[in-house]
Design a protein around this motif. Structure first.
Motif, PDB file in Angstrom:
ATOM      1  N   ALA A  24       0.824  -1.218   0.000  1.00 63.13           N
ATOM      2  CA  ALA A  24       0.000   0.000   0.000  1.00 63.13           C
ATOM      3  C   ALA A  24       0.854   1.262   0.000  1.00 63.13           C
ATOM      4  N   ILE A  68       2.193   1.937  -3.490  1.00 71.64           N
ATOM      5  CA  ILE A  68       1.123   2.412  -4.374  1.00 71.64           C
ATOM      6  C   ILE A  68       0.839   3.881  -4.105  1.00 71.64           C
ATOM      7  N   ASN A  94       1.366   7.031  -6.760  1.00 75.35           N
ATOM      8  CA  ASN A  94       0.259   7.934  -7.086  1.00 75.35           C
ATOM      9  C   ASN A  94       0.572   9.373  -6.675  1.00 75.35           C
ATOM     10  N   GLN A 104      -2.745   3.383 -13.932  1.00 74.70           N
ATOM     11  CA  GLN A 104      -3.380   2.969 -12.682  1.00 74.70           C
ATOM     12  C   GLN A 104      -3.510   1.452 -12.625  1.00 74.70           C
ATOM     13  N   LYS A 105      -3.909   0.838 -13.741  1.00 70.91           N
ATOM     14  CA  LYS A 105      -4.031  -0.625 -13.777  1.00 70.91           C
ATOM     15  C   LYS A 105      -2.682  -1.281 -13.503  1.00 70.91           C
ATOM     16  N   ILE A 121      -0.145  -0.019 -11.829  1.00 70.91           N
ATOM     17  CA  ILE A 121       0.209   0.190 -10.423  1.00 70.91           C
ATOM     18  C   ILE A 121      -0.513  -0.826  -9.537  1.00 70.91           C
ATOM     19  N   TYR A 122      -1.809  -0.983  -9.741  1.00 71.44           N
ATOM     20  CA  TYR A 122      -2.603  -1.836  -8.847  1.00 71.44           C
ATOM     21  C   TYR A 122      -2.465  -3.316  -9.158  1.00 71.44           C
ATOM     22  N   ASN A 123      -1.995  -3.649 -10.366  1.00 67.16           N
ATOM     23  CA  ASN A 123      -1.812  -5.055 -10.711  1.00 67.16           C
ATOM     24  C   ASN A 123      -0.437  -5.578 -10.350  1.00 67.16           C
ATOM     25  N   SER A 124       0.479  -4.682  -9.994  1.00 67.50           N
ATOM     26  CA  SER A 124       1.836  -5.172  -9.680  1.00 67.50           C
ATOM     27  C   SER A 124       1.997  -5.486  -8.206  1.00 67.50           C
TER      28      SER A 124
END
Length: 119
Positions: free
Chosen positions: A3, A6, A10, A113-114, A116-119
């Protein structure tokens, strides 16, 4: 990715767009109202656009007043990030769209964004 990483990514992306000369990122990230309005317009961009009234109905009043939304739209038009077209069925209504360049910028933001959140 945890978290904190991420949030860091961002945060860095947000701050870099505000510091750059990129008018697209500056407009998109200028305020939560700008962010919300761009999301609303983007969502209906391929489906005939969105009218001022529908935009005002879709955005929570806590994010901005009708006049703030109108000012935002005028700013977007002045910067050529948005354009408006007369509604085919009701000539009194003007529907707002993202410019092709701005639409693609938002698509690229979504892809980032995808990632970032998928890694």
């Amino acid at each position: 990715m945890n978290a904190e990483e991420i949030i860091k990514l961002n945060k860095e992306a947000l701050y870099s767009t505000l510091a750059s000369k990129d008018i697209f990122g500056k407009f998109f990230n200028k305020s939560i109202l700008h962010y919300a309005a761009v999301m609303e317009v983007f969502y209906l961009n391929k489906f005939g656009g969105i009218s001022y009234e529908k935009l005002c109905q879709g955005i929570p009043k806590s994010l901005g007043s009708r006049s703030s939304i109108q000012n935002l739209l005028n700013e977007g038009l002045d910067k050529r990030l948005l354009f408006k077209v007369e509604d085919k069925q009701d000539k009194r209504i003007k529907n707002y769209f993202l410019s092709d360049e701005f639409y693609n910028m938002v698509l690229n933001w979504i892809k980032k964004q995808k990632n970032i959140y998928n890694s």
